[in-house]
Write a protein that holds these residues in place. Structure first.
Motif, mmCIF file in Angstrom:
data_model
loop_
_atom_site.group_PDB
_atom_site.id
_atom_site.type_symbol
_atom_site.label_atom_id
_atom_site.label_comp_id
_atom_site.label_asym_id
_atom_site.label_seq_id
_atom_site.Cartn_x
_atom_site.Cartn_y
_atom_site.Cartn_z
ATOM 1 N N LEU A 141 -0.264 -7.609 -9.078
ATOM 2 C CA LEU A 141 -1.589 -7.171 -9.489
ATOM 3 C C LEU A 141 -1.779 -5.734 -9.010
ATOM 4 O O LEU A 141 -1.599 -5.450 -7.823
ATOM 5 N N VAL A 142 -2.109 -4.847 -9.936
ATOM 6 C CA VAL A 142 -2.352 -3.445 -9.612
ATOM 7 C C VAL A 142 -3.861 -3.221 -9.589
ATOM 8 O O VAL A 142 -4.527 -3.295 -10.615
ATOM 9 N N GLN A 143 -4.402 -2.997 -8.409
ATOM 10 C CA GLN A 143 -5.838 -2.796 -8.241
ATOM 11 C C GLN A 143 -6.137 -1.306 -8.091
ATOM 12 O O GLN A 143 -5.672 -0.664 -7.157
ATOM 13 N N THR A 144 -6.916 -0.754 -9.023
ATOM 14 C CA THR A 144 -7.191 0.678 -8.994
ATOM 15 C C THR A 144 -8.529 0.974 -9.667
ATOM 16 O O THR A 144 -9.090 0.123 -10.361
ATOM 17 N N ARG A 145 -9.029 2.170 -9.462
ATOM 18 C CA ARG A 145 -10.184 2.663 -10.208
ATOM 19 C C ARG A 145 -9.817 3.977 -10.900
ATOM 20 O O ARG A 145 -10.691 4.727 -11.315
ATOM 21 N N SER A 146 -8.534 4.248 -10.988
ATOM 22 C CA SER A 146 -8.089 5.554 -11.477
ATOM 23 C C SER A 146 -7.455 5.492 -12.865
ATOM 24 O O SER A 146 -6.567 4.676 -13.114
ATOM 25 N N PRO A 147 -7.852 6.386 -13.743
ATOM 26 C CA PRO A 147 -7.228 6.483 -15.066
ATOM 27 C C PRO A 147 -5.752 6.872 -15.008
ATOM 28 O O PRO A 147 -5.036 6.725 -16.001
ATOM 29 N N THR A 157 -6.075 0.857 -0.032
ATOM 30 C CA THR A 157 -6.002 2.217 -0.570
ATOM 31 C C THR A 157 -6.010 2.102 -2.080
ATOM 32 O O THR A 157 -5.891 0.996 -2.615
ATOM 33 N N ASP A 158 -6.158 3.210 -2.781
ATOM 34 C CA ASP A 158 -5.997 3.172 -4.228
ATOM 35 C C ASP A 158 -4.608 3.729 -4.549
ATOM 36 O O ASP A 158 -4.298 4.870 -4.195
ATOM 37 N N PRO A 159 -3.757 2.942 -5.207
ATOM 38 C CA PRO A 159 -2.399 3.394 -5.481
ATOM 39 C C PRO A 159 -2.342 4.582 -6.437
ATOM 40 O O PRO A 159 -1.307 5.241 -6.544
ATOM 41 N N TYR A 160 -3.468 4.860 -7.119
ATOM 42 C CA TYR A 160 -3.504 5.973 -8.075
ATOM 43 C C TYR A 160 -4.545 7.027 -7.700
ATOM 44 O O TYR A 160 -5.150 7.662 -8.558
ATOM 45 N N ASN A 166 0.840 -1.197 0.000
ATOM 46 C CA ASN A 166 0.000 0.000 0.000
ATOM 47 C C ASN A 166 0.877 1.251 0.000
ATOM 48 O O ASN A 166 1.506 1.556 1.007
ATOM 49 N N PRO A 167 0.929 1.986 -1.110
ATOM 50 C CA PRO A 167 1.765 3.186 -1.181
ATOM 51 C C PRO A 167 1.280 4.320 -0.278
ATOM 52 O O PRO A 167 2.054 5.225 0.046
ATOM 53 N N TYR A 168 0.007 4.275 0.076
ATOM 54 C CA TYR A 168 -0.592 5.294 0.936
ATOM 55 C C TYR A 168 -1.398 4.599 2.030
ATOM 56 O O TYR A 168 -1.768 3.432 1.907
ATOM 57 N N ILE A 202 -3.546 12.270 -5.085
ATOM 58 C CA ILE A 202 -2.255 12.789 -4.615
ATOM 59 C C ILE A 202 -1.080 12.137 -5.350
ATOM 60 O O ILE A 202 0.032 12.691 -5.382
ATOM 61 N N GLU A 203 -1.316 10.987 -5.972
ATOM 62 C CA GLU A 203 -0.254 10.313 -6.723
ATOM 63 C C GLU A 203 0.226 11.141 -7.914
ATOM 64 O O GLU A 203 1.383 11.028 -8.322
ATOM 65 N N HIS A 204 -0.651 11.999 -8.449
ATOM 66 C CA HIS A 204 -0.226 12.912 -9.526
ATOM 67 C C HIS A 204 1.021 13.685 -9.104
ATOM 68 O O HIS A 204 1.968 13.838 -9.875
#
Length: 272
Positions: free
Chosen positions: A120-126, A91-94, A29-31, A97-99
């Motif tokens: 596996l990268v789990q996200t809902r972010s473009p 958390t969402d890795p993307y 979890n990056p965040y 704030i990841e920007h």
């Protein structure tokens, strides 16, 4: 909803895969915390959220210098056996704030140099599209799992107004496919959707994962029940979608355009 950001110095990044993630050696979890603040997020009822005494979605801890901590941990983990990583479980890795902070990208840079056996990268972010260059370097060892709970953006706005629009997620799946990055659509949790949903996904992915509150919140739906999620369905007149059998509606629809081998249910869909 205003989000408070704090910098934290992590002592560790890799956590042992347990429970729903027993198919992985580690989670990453990056965040801590998540600004998307989805109404149905099971993390709301986990210790990381409960002990914070603040509304989920209003705070995020940024793991400063995460890449250096992770680099050492990854090397150490590789000496003990296969390393398979689920990023991320709470958390969402993307998230937005990841920007700016690029913590997730820094972790991918470490993995591009010293690849795990699977990620596996789990996200809902473009935003994941930004890192296609690094994902390609991981080749067959990575899969992006893009959450697309519904094809109806008005439903998304009702349940998770801070999360990215559905169309942007579908466009991202298209870009991942065109680039040659393995990806799946994770209909998780199952939200009300239209009969056209399968046709929207068919050109974009060859793999679907369907999950709901009752299978996927890590407590057979108990955490979700404590949050009173059923109340979110009542104003829409869609209470029938908050039921352990509702996922079968989506499953039957998906079977019209996907083969049975391309459709995974709950935990198996997140494994490698």
């Amino acid at each position: 909803m205003k989000t408070e950001y704090l910098y934290k110095q992590p002592k560790t990044l890799l956590n042992k895969g347990t429970g729903f993630l027993t198919g992985y050696s580690h989670s990453l979890n990056p965040y801590t915390g998540c600004a998307f603040g989805c109404s149905y997020c099971y993390v709301r009822k986990m210790p990381v959220s409960l002990f914070r005494n603040k509304e989920w979605g209003t705070w995020v801890d940024i793991k400063k210098d995460a890449a250096e901590v992770f680099r050492k941990e990854l090397l150490r983990a590789r000496t003990k056996g296969p390393v398979t990583i689920f990023m991320s479980s709470s958390t969402d890795p993307y998230q937005p704030i990841e920007h700016k902070e690029r913590i997730t990208r820094s972790l991918l840079e470490v993995m591009a140099q010293n690849p795990p056996d699977f990620l596996l990268v789990q996200t809902r972010s473009p935003l994941v599209r930004r890192d296609i260059d690094l994902l390609l370097r991981l080749g067959e060892k990575v899969r992006v799992s893009m959450t697309v709970e519904t094809d109806l953006d008005e439903i998304r706005k009702h349940f998770s107004p801070q999360a990215p629009p559905i169309q942007a997620r579908l466009k991202t799946l298209q870009l991942l496919k065109e680039a040659g990055v393995q990806a799946q659509a994770a209909i998780a949790p199952v939200l009300p959707s239209s009969e056209a949903f399968p046709d929207k996904l068919r050109p974009l992915v060859d793999r679907i994962c369907i999950d709901d509150y009752f299978m996927g919140d890590g407590s057979s739906g108990k955490r979700t029940k404590q949050m009173g999620i059923h109340k979110w369905y009542e104003p829409l007149g869609l209470e029938e979608w908050h039921d352990p059998s509702a996922y079968q509606i989506v499953y039957e629809r998906m079977k019209r355009v996907f083969s049975a081998e391309q459709i995974y249910i709950s935990q198996q869909g997140f494994e490698h």
